[in-house]
Design an enzyme around this catalytic site. Structure first.
Site, PDB file in Angstrom:
ATOM      1  N   SER A  50       0.852  -1.192   0.000  1.00  0.00           N
ATOM      2  CA  SER A  50       0.000   0.000   0.000  1.00  0.00           C
ATOM      3  C   SER A  50       0.882   1.234   0.000  1.00  0.00           C
ATOM      4  O   SER A  50       1.998   1.217   0.536  1.00  0.00           O
ATOM      5  CB  SER A  50      -0.894   0.013   1.243  1.00  0.00           C
ATOM      6  OG  SER A  50      -1.513   1.276   1.405  1.00  0.00           O
TER       7      SER A  50
ATOM      8  N   TYR B  57      -1.998   0.040  10.193  1.00  0.00           N
ATOM      9  CA  TYR B  57      -2.005  -0.455   8.815  1.00  0.00           C
ATOM     10  C   TYR B  57      -0.692  -0.148   8.108  1.00  0.00           C
ATOM     11  O   TYR B  57      -0.093  -1.027   7.469  1.00  0.00           O
ATOM     12  CB  TYR B  57      -3.170   0.185   8.061  1.00  0.00           C
ATOM     13  CG  TYR B  57      -3.319  -0.281   6.632  1.00  0.00           C
ATOM     14  CD1 TYR B  57      -3.791  -1.564   6.350  1.00  0.00           C
ATOM     15  CD2 TYR B  57      -3.010   0.563   5.567  1.00  0.00           C
ATOM     16  CE1 TYR B  57      -3.940  -1.988   5.035  1.00  0.00           C
ATOM     17  CE2 TYR B  57      -3.160   0.140   4.257  1.00  0.00           C
ATOM     18  CZ  TYR B  57      -3.620  -1.133   3.996  1.00  0.00           C
ATOM     19  OH  TYR B  57      -3.762  -1.549   2.698  1.00  0.00           O
TER      20      TYR B  57
END
Length: 256
Positions: free
Chosen positions: A153, A166
Site C-alpha cells: 500500500s 495499517y
C-alpha cells in the site's frame, strides 16, 4: 511508465500452473483469482466465507478453469503450516502465490490502539504472510518459474496520522518480500515482487474513505490485470514494487 505485458484475452499462458490466492472471496483477491483462472491456472482460493468461495468456484468454472477451495481464517497459523504439505501431496509444486489478504485495522492514534486490535491487524497483514512464506517457499522453488506477489500500500511510505497500524504492517510486508526476493534470487527460479494498488474500489477503501465516490476509482479487475502480468513466466524482475497509480516498476534504494 512501465508497460506490463498482459496476455491476449484468448491466450492461456498459465495453463498447467497452480496459483494460490489469499483473501480470494472479494475485491482484489477475487478479481485476481478470476484473472489467473482465465489465463489457465488452477486456483487454490483461500478465504473465510464458504459461500463466497463457492460463488468464486462457479465463476472460475465458467472461465474454463478449476479451483481448490480452502475455507480458512488466515490467522489459523497451524493450518497454514499444514497447507504446504497438503499441496505437495496433491500437486507436487506451487507456481504462483498471491499474498492479498489484509485488514485496515484501527484508525486510531497509536497511543490509543488496543493491544488486541494491533495483534489482529499484524497477524493478518504480516505474520500470516510470513507463515505462508515458510509453508510455500519449498513448493515455489519446485516450479520452473515460481512467482510471488504480495500486496502492499502507498500507506507503507507515509506517516499519516491515525493510519499507523495499517501503515506499519504494510511497511513490514515490503521488507518481508524484499528480503525473501534477495534470499532466493540466485538459487531458484522464484521471483518475488510487490504491488501497490493505490486507491481501488474495494470494501476496505470505502471503510477508510466513506464519503468518496467509488465510481471514481479503478476497479479490482484493473489491479488484477497488473498482478497477472507480474505472475507470467516471462516476467523476470524480482525484489521490485509495481506502483499501479503511476505504472512504474520501482527498485528500492540501496544504502551506501
Amino acid at each position: 511508465m512501465t508497460d506490463l505485458a498482459a496476455p491476449e484475452p484468448s491466450a492461456r499462458p498459465l495453463a498447467g500452473r497452480i496459483a494460490l490466492v489469499t483473501g480470494a472471496t472479494r475485491g482484489i483477491g477475487q478479481a485476481t483469482a478470476l484473472a489467473l483462472a482465465e489465463a489457465g491456472a488452477h486456483i487454490i482460493a483461500l478465504g473465510r466465507t464458504s459461500g463466497a468461495l463457492e460463488e468464486l468456484d462457479d465463476a472460475i468454472v465458467a472461465a474454463g478453469s478449476t479451483a481448490t477451495l480452502v475455507p480458512m481464517d488466515i490467522k489459523d497459523f497451524p493450518a497454514i503450516d499444514r497447507l504446504g504439505g497438503a499441496l505437495y501431496e496433491r500437486f507436487g509444486k506451487l507456481d504462483i502465490f498471491i499474498g492479498n489478504a489484509g485488514v485496515l485495522g484501527p484508525m486510531t492514534p497509536l497511543a490509543q490502539v488496543e493491544p488486541k486490535e494491533w495483534d489482529d491487524a499484524l497477524a493478518v497483514n504480516l505474520t500470516a504472510n510470513w507463515r505462508l512464506v515458510r509453508s510455500l517457499d519449498p513448493l515455489l522453488r519446485l516450479s520452473t518459474a515460481g512467482r510471488a506477489v504480495l500486496v502492499s500500500s502507498g500507506a507503507a511510505h507515509k506517516a499519516r496520522a491515525f493510519w499507523g497500524t495499517y501503515a506499519i504492517s504494510k511497511a513490514a510486508v515490503e521488507m518481508l518480500a524484499r528480503t525473501w526476493a534477495n534470499e532466493v534470487a540466485n538459487i531458484s527460479n522464484l521471483r518475488v515482487n510487490l504491488i501497490n494498488p493505490g486507491p481501488t474500489r474495494t470494501r476496505m477503501r470505502a471503510k477508510a474513505f466513506p464519503s468518496e465516490d467509488p465510481q471514481t476509482l479503478p476497479a479490482p479487475e484493473d489491479i488484477a490485470t497488473a498482478i497477472l502480468a507480474l505472475c507470467l513466466p516471462s516476467f523476470e524482475e524480482t525484489g521490485k514494487l509495481y506502483d499501479f497509480p503511476t505504472g512504474s516498476l520501482r527498485a528500492f534504494p540501496v544504502p551506501a
